[in-house]
Design a protein around this motif. Structure first.
Motif, short mmCIF file in Angstrom:
data_model
loop_
_atom_site.label_atom_id
_atom_site.label_comp_id
_atom_site.label_asym_id
_atom_site.label_seq_id
_atom_site.Cartn_x
_atom_site.Cartn_y
_atom_site.Cartn_z
N LEU A 266 0.85 -1.18 0.00
CA LEU A 266 0.00 0.00 0.00
C LEU A 266 0.89 1.23 0.00
CD1 LEU A 266 -2.66 -1.08 2.65
CD2 LEU A 266 -3.07 -0.76 0.21
N VAL B 44 -4.00 3.72 5.34
CA VAL B 44 -5.41 3.75 4.97
C VAL B 44 -6.30 3.86 6.22
CG1 VAL B 44 -5.17 2.57 2.77
CG2 VAL B 44 -5.42 1.22 4.85
N ASN C 194 -13.35 4.86 -0.04
CA ASN C 194 -12.32 4.94 -1.08
C ASN C 194 -11.08 4.13 -0.69
OD1 ASN C 194 -13.81 6.56 -2.83
ND2 ASN C 194 -13.08 8.46 -1.90
N ASP C 195 -10.73 4.17 0.59
CA ASP C 195 -9.58 3.39 1.03
C ASP C 195 -9.87 1.89 0.96
OD1 ASP C 195 -7.97 5.56 1.42
OD2 ASP C 195 -8.08 5.56 3.61
N LYS D 210 -11.79 0.47 -1.28
CA LYS D 210 -11.66 0.14 -2.70
C LYS D 210 -10.19 0.04 -3.10
CE LYS D 210 -16.01 2.42 -3.95
NZ LYS D 210 -16.62 3.61 -4.62
N HIS D 211 -9.40 0.98 -2.61
CA HIS D 211 -7.97 0.97 -2.89
C HIS D 211 -7.32 -0.29 -2.35
CE1 HIS D 211 -3.96 2.56 -3.55
NE2 HIS D 211 -3.66 2.44 -2.26
N ARG E 291 -8.31 -3.36 -4.42
CA ARG E 291 -7.59 -3.44 -5.71
C ARG E 291 -6.18 -3.99 -5.51
NH1 ARG E 291 -3.98 -0.42 -8.35
NH2 ARG E 291 -4.08 1.29 -6.86
#
Length: 245
Positions: free
Chosen positions: A14, A18, A87-88, A90-91, A94
């Motif tokens: 990462l 996050v 959003n974190d 989702k990050h 991924r």
């Protein structure tokens, strides 16, 4: 993301810290907690992120003296915090989908199961956050400094930041953060994990323990314990610090 980090076993893969949370039961497994023994303690969760440990401790477990602190708690906007956390998530999803071989999936089964598990503490946290700000269950703090008075808490829990982000946070950050945990507590500091993403102690570990003993001028003790929580392969060790008061 920096080139080469995606497949580096020594890295968390990462590119930033996050805003993600975990549940009370995950904390029990991460920190090897005996729920009955912590009920009457004053506990600090730092950084608490979007975890539901504070909420569940207070409302479901009868732990009345529990505080979470985080750099994100300078916001009173629930929608903003929810957007950042979403959003974190989702990050994270991924990245993990591209590095899934580093993880054990027996508990979460797959990425969708992990996302569901991470949304649960987020929703509990959000329901408690605004009232908790007023009642001081949630407090803004930016490591490596804390605003609490000396010996405010019995127990400090710190998860998924120190050691894990060893390639993002430098030695001085680790040292000063743990010194603060020791300063504000009377009994114990527990940090999970104590290993880097490759399952090994960081190269600076012995120096860190030596510097902590020297700077606190105490008979600081530490114990590294295997714990039940083991999502990233080999990352199942917690450090318990005591003997400093």
């Amino acid at each position: 993301m920096k080139s080469g980090k995606m497949n580096d076993v020594n890295s968390l893969n990462l590119d930033r810290v996050v805003f993600i949370g975990r549940t009370f039961s995950e904390y029990v497994d991460m920190f090897d907690l005996d729920v009955q023994k912590i009920k009457d303690l004053e506990i600090l969760d730092c950084p608490a992120g979007s975890s539901s440990f504070v909420c569940e401790s207070f409302w479901e477990q009868g732990i009345r003296f529990v505080t979470g602190c985080d750099v994100m708690y300078n916001s009173r906007d629930l929608s903003n915090l929810e957007n950042i956390a979403s959003n974190d998530l989702k990050h994270m999803a991924r990245i993990l989908s591209e590095t899934s071989y580093y993880y054990k999936w027996e508990h979460y089964h797959n990425i969708d199961g992990l996302l569901k598990a991470r949304r649960l503490p987020l929703q509990k946290f959000l329901t408690d956050y605004q009232a908790g700000l007023i009642e001081k269950r949630y407090v803004y703090a930016k490591l490596p400094k804390l605003s609490f008075k000396d010996k405010t808490f019995d127990l400090v829990l710190s998860g998924n930041l120190l050691f894990y982000y060893h390639d993002v946070l430098d030695y001085e950050f680790h040292l000063q953060s743990i010194l603060e945990f020791i300063r504000v507590s009377t009994k114990e500091v527990r940090i999970f994990p104590v290993v880097t993403p490759n399952g090994k102690l960081p190269v600076f570990f012995e120096k860190l323990m030596s510097d902590l003993k020297r700077l606190t001028s105490t008979s600081l003790n530490y114990e590294i314990k295997d714990v039940k929580y083991n999502f990233r392969k080999g990352v199942n060790k917690m450090i318990l610090l005591n003997g400093y008061n």
